[in-house]
Design an enzyme around this catalytic site. Structure first.
Site, PDB file in Angstrom:
ATOM      1  N   SER A 105      32.572   1.139  39.135  1.00  0.00           N
ATOM      2  CA  SER A 105      33.392   0.491  37.522  1.00  0.00           C
ATOM      3  C   SER A 105      31.870   1.177  37.014  1.00  0.00           C
ATOM      4  O   SER A 105      30.927   0.821  37.112  1.00  0.00           O
ATOM      5  CB  SER A 105      34.007  -1.138  37.370  1.00  0.00           C
ATOM      6  OG  SER A 105      34.924  -0.559  38.619  1.00  0.00           O
TER       7      SER A 105
HETATM    8  N1  SAH Z   1      34.409  -2.096  42.809  1.00  0.00           N
HETATM    9  C1  SAH Z   1      34.168  -1.033  43.101  1.00  0.00           C
HETATM   10  C2  SAH Z   1      35.433   0.093  42.390  1.00  0.00           C
HETATM   11  C3  SAH Z   1      36.198   0.635  43.684  1.00  0.00           C
HETATM   12  S1  SAH Z   1      37.748   1.869  42.394  1.00  0.00           S
HETATM   13  C4  SAH Z   1      32.563  -0.271  42.391  1.00  0.00           C
HETATM   14  O1  SAH Z   1      33.013  -0.740  41.839  1.00  0.00           O
HETATM   15  O2  SAH Z   1      32.618   0.335  43.212  1.00  0.00           O
HETATM   16  C5  SAH Z   1      38.780   0.352  43.134  1.00  0.00           C
HETATM   17  C6  SAH Z   1      38.705   1.067  45.078  1.00  0.00           C
HETATM   18  O3  SAH Z   1      40.096  -0.179  45.474  1.00  0.00           O
HETATM   19  C7  SAH Z   1      38.896   2.105  45.766  1.00  0.00           C
HETATM   20  O4  SAH Z   1      38.243   2.225  46.274  1.00  0.00           O
HETATM   21  C8  SAH Z   1      40.276   2.376  46.074  1.00  0.00           C
HETATM   22  O5  SAH Z   1      40.334   2.912  47.420  1.00  0.00           O
HETATM   23  C9  SAH Z   1      40.848   0.631  46.281  1.00  0.00           C
HETATM   24  N2  SAH Z   1      42.166   0.478  46.551  1.00  0.00           N
HETATM   25  C10 SAH Z   1      43.471   0.641  46.296  1.00  0.00           C
HETATM   26  N3  SAH Z   1      43.833   0.475  46.536  1.00  0.00           N
HETATM   27  C11 SAH Z   1      43.377  -1.379  47.491  1.00  0.00           C
HETATM   28  C12 SAH Z   1      44.037  -1.360  48.374  1.00  0.00           C
HETATM   29  N4  SAH Z   1      45.608  -1.773  48.433  1.00  0.00           N
HETATM   30  N5  SAH Z   1      44.124  -2.457  48.983  1.00  0.00           N
HETATM   31  C13 SAH Z   1      42.238  -2.236  49.195  1.00  0.00           C
HETATM   32  N6  SAH Z   1      41.398  -1.615  48.821  1.00  0.00           N
HETATM   33  C14 SAH Z   1      42.393  -0.837  47.452  1.00  0.00           C
END
Ligand code: SAH
Length: 214
Positions: free
Chosen positions: A63
């Site tokens: 993000s």
């Molecule tokens: N905070 C992270 C953002 C990652 S983007 C960073 O800054 O790197 C969102 C993440 O949510 C992705 O890695 C995706 O695989 C995960 N995600 C999506 N749906 C999910 C679910 N139901 N349970 C767990 N993770 C999930």
């Protein structure tokens, strides 16, 4: 090399985070400490401190720094909390939370992302993080309640399990809406269990993917 990244990081904190109104000293200190360039691939290292999200594996993103700061500040953390994070991704937001609170429970649906993040976060010395591979929409009932929940992916409806697993006097930060238009909501539970919502404004996240029961 590391001096360059330090300068880029200090610049990010002053021009993207402080300049846009983030005041919580604990959040600012965490942003100063966490080496964001280590959470992206080698080709992106020099973009790591820019004002936008970047791609990571599995077509996911790390993000934008300001959004991470806004969501973290919105939890109004004291430092003593156990918090739940949904969407470990690169582990950057996890590190920011781990700098501030007592313990972070983080859930990621892709095993590869969870493993890569946990190896890096261990290497960086964080000992107050627990990792889980699975569907975060169900929360982590065995470890609940949480004194803060942060969801890093967008959903049309707030998963009821997350509201159930929120401790009294605690906040859940979650992007809610359809893929084109989402609002960053802060859901507050008071000491009697009553729920109140605040809208921090528009945002853009990848979807929270709920696993279907088979
Ligand atoms: N905070 C992270 C953002 C990652 S983007 C960073 O800054 O790197 C969102 C993440 O949510 C992705 O890695 C995706 O695989 C995960 N995600 C999506 N749906 C999910 C679910 N139901 N349970 C767990 N993770 C999930």
């Amino acid at each position: 090399m590391s001096d360059n990244f330090l300068r880029l990081r200090e610049n990010m904190v002053s021009t993207q985070i402080k300049a846009r109104g983030i005041k919580d000293e604990k959040v600012l200190a965490a942003f100063h400490r966490v080496p964001r360039h280590m959470f992206v691939g080698p080709a992106q290292k020099f973009q790591a401190y820019e004002d936008y999200p970047l791609p990571i594996e599995h077509n996911q993103t790390i993000s934008q720094p300001f959004i991470v700061a806004l969501m973290t500040e919105a939890l109004k953390l004291k430092g003593t909390e156990a918090v739940l994070e949904i969407g470990t991704g690169s582990g950057y937001q996890t590190a920011i939370l781990a700098e501030i609170v007592k313990h972070v429970y983080t859930i990621e649906r892709f095993e590869k992302l969870s493993n890569t993040a946990s190896i890096l976060l261990n290497k960086l010395g964080y000992k107050n993080i627990s990792y889980w591979v699975g569907d975060g929409t169900k929360g982590w009932p065995e470890k609940a309640p949480f004194e803060g929940i942060l969801v890093a992916a967008a959903t049309a409806n707030i998963p009821p399990a997350l509201i159930d697993q929120l401790a009294p006097n605690s906040k859940l930060v979650i992007p809610v809406g359809d893929p084109g238009s989402q609002d960053l909501l802060v859901v507050k539970k008071d000491d009697r269990g009553n729920i109140d919502r605040e809208n921090l404004g528009g945002c853009r996240f990848l979807p929270l993917v709920e696993e279907k029961e088979s």
